[in-house]
Design an enzyme around this catalytic site. Structure first.
Site, PDB file in Angstrom:
ATOM      1  N   HIS A   1       0.849  -1.203   0.000  1.00 35.47           N
ATOM      2  CA  HIS A   1       0.000   0.000   0.000  1.00 35.47           C
ATOM      3  C   HIS A   1       0.883   1.252   0.000  1.00 35.47           C
ATOM      4  O   HIS A   1       0.623   2.194  -0.741  1.00 35.47           O
ATOM      5  CB  HIS A   1      -0.874   0.049   1.258  1.00 35.47           C
TER       6      HIS A   1
ATOM      7  N   LYS B   1     -15.946  -7.663   5.066  1.00 37.73           N
ATOM      8  CA  LYS B   1     -15.054  -8.783   5.394  1.00 37.73           C
ATOM      9  C   LYS B   1     -14.668  -8.685   6.859  1.00 37.73           C
ATOM     10  O   LYS B   1     -14.789  -7.613   7.463  1.00 37.73           O
ATOM     11  CB  LYS B   1     -13.823  -8.809   4.483  1.00 37.73           C
TER      12      LYS B   1
ATOM     13  N   ARG C   1      -2.221  -5.892  -8.389  1.00 32.60           N
ATOM     14  CA  ARG C   1      -1.232  -6.972  -8.364  1.00 32.60           C
ATOM     15  C   ARG C   1      -1.498  -7.909  -9.533  1.00 32.60           C
ATOM     16  O   ARG C   1      -2.608  -7.923 -10.076  1.00 32.60           O
ATOM     17  CB  ARG C   1      -1.333  -7.745  -7.037  1.00 32.60           C
TER      18      ARG C   1
ATOM     19  N   SER D   1      -2.930  -7.992   2.781  1.00 36.97           N
ATOM     20  CA  SER D   1      -3.146  -7.888   4.226  1.00 36.97           C
ATOM     21  C   SER D   1      -3.573  -9.238   4.792  1.00 36.97           C
ATOM     22  O   SER D   1      -3.170  -9.614   5.892  1.00 36.97           O
ATOM     23  CB  SER D   1      -4.199  -6.829   4.540  1.00 36.97           C
TER      24      SER D   1
HETATM   25  P1  ADP Z   1      -9.813  -3.532  -0.264  1.00 35.48           P
HETATM   26  O1  ADP Z   1     -10.592  -3.986   0.911  1.00 35.48           O
HETATM   27  O2  ADP Z   1     -10.420  -2.398  -1.018  1.00 35.48           O
HETATM   28  O3  ADP Z   1      -9.273  -4.624  -1.148  1.00 35.48           O
HETATM   29  P2  ADP Z   1      -7.116  -3.156   0.627  1.00 35.48           P
HETATM   30  O4  ADP Z   1      -6.689  -2.334   1.762  1.00 35.48           O
HETATM   31  O5  ADP Z   1      -6.863  -4.620   0.705  1.00 35.48           O
HETATM   32  O6  ADP Z   1      -8.603  -2.815   0.421  1.00 35.48           O
HETATM   33  O7  ADP Z   1      -6.456  -2.601  -0.698  1.00 35.48           O
HETATM   34  C1  ADP Z   1      -6.630  -1.277  -1.138  1.00 35.48           C
HETATM   35  C2  ADP Z   1      -6.039  -1.165  -2.520  1.00 35.48           C
HETATM   36  O8  ADP Z   1      -4.648  -1.452  -2.465  1.00 35.48           O
HETATM   37  C3  ADP Z   1      -6.617  -2.115  -3.563  1.00 35.48           C
HETATM   38  O9  ADP Z   1      -6.658  -1.443  -4.800  1.00 35.48           O
HETATM   39  C4  ADP Z   1      -5.612  -3.246  -3.603  1.00 35.48           C
HETATM   40  O10 ADP Z   1      -5.616  -3.905  -4.836  1.00 35.48           O
HETATM   41  C5  ADP Z   1      -4.328  -2.469  -3.390  1.00 35.48           C
HETATM   42  N1  ADP Z   1      -3.255  -3.300  -2.842  1.00 35.48           N
HETATM   43  C6  ADP Z   1      -3.317  -4.155  -1.808  1.00 35.48           C
HETATM   44  N2  ADP Z   1      -2.127  -4.772  -1.602  1.00 35.48           N
HETATM   45  C7  ADP Z   1      -1.288  -4.290  -2.559  1.00 35.48           C
HETATM   46  C8  ADP Z   1       0.073  -4.564  -2.927  1.00 35.48           C
HETATM   47  N3  ADP Z   1       0.815  -5.470  -2.288  1.00 35.48           N
HETATM   48  N4  ADP Z   1       0.604  -3.878  -3.975  1.00 35.48           N
HETATM   49  C9  ADP Z   1      -0.161  -2.973  -4.643  1.00 35.48           C
HETATM   50  N5  ADP Z   1      -1.442  -2.703  -4.377  1.00 35.48           N
HETATM   51  C10 ADP Z   1      -2.012  -3.349  -3.357  1.00 35.48           C
END
Ligand code: ADP
Length: 161
Positions: A17, A41, A90, A128
């Site tokens: 992130h 979730k 990703r 995450s």
């Molecule tokens: P959500 O619940 O919206 O999936 P996340 O916090 O998991 O929220 O992710 C927010 C954004 O960050 C999403 O667009 C996700 O694809 C992106 N993201 C999550 N992990 C990574 C990573 N390792 N590299 C790049 N982008 C990521």
């Protein structure tokens, strides 16, 4: 002023992130990280904990701020006068989800652009949820998250055991 939001659950924020945030902060004059209050979730951290970890992580970035939001990301974008929503992509699996989400958001608010940044090679397989699993099983997570997040995560999984 060019303003973008970067919405997500951030349960917790990872270096993946942070990489997207750092890069997006160079593209927009202001970047607002939207910590989604009630994602569909199961979460490990409370909204306050997630927002605090995000705030601590982005502290060195002058044009980035964190806000908690409820409801639609496009409504949050409008509320803060953002022209764009940033998302990270990703290699494995994100595209289809993000594409559907982008199409829905475009229908809801055609004036807001969706800007997807490709994940850095280092963070392609970092999520995450996998991170939480690794922490629960005692894996080394220090390279994957800011130090204060690693500490909070280890503490949290221990209190749950
Ligand atoms: P959500 O619940 O919206 O999936 P996340 O916090 O998991 O929220 O992710 C927010 C954004 O960050 C999403 O667009 C996700 O694809 C992106 N993201 C999550 N992990 C990574 C990573 N390792 N590299 C790049 N982008 C990521």
């Amino acid at each position: 002023m060019s303003i973008a939001i970067y919405p997500g659950s951030f349960d917790p924020i990872t270096n993946g992130h942070l990489d997207i945030i750092t890069r997006a902060a160079k593209l927009f004059q202001k970047l607002i990280i939207g910590v989604y209050d009630k994602p569909d979730k199961q979460l490990l951290f409370s909204t306050e904990e997630r927002a605090e970890m995000v705030s601590k992580t982005i502290a060195p970035l002058p044009n980035v701020e964190a806000r908690v939001f409820t409801g639609l990301a496009v409504d949050f974008a409008k509320e803060v006068k953002a022209q764009a929503i940033v998302r990270g992509l990703r290699m494995s699996g994100d595209f289809e989800n993000e594409f559907d989400l982008a199409m829905m958001n475009k229908r809801l608010a055609p004036e807001i652009e969706i800007v997807c940044l490709m994940s850095d090679m280092k963070y392609q397989f970092l999520s995450s949820s996998l991170l939480k699993e690794a922490a629960r099983l005692g894996g080394a997570i220090e390279d994957l998250v800011p130090e204060h997040v690693a500490e909070a995560l280890i503490k949290k999984v221990h209190t749950q055991m």
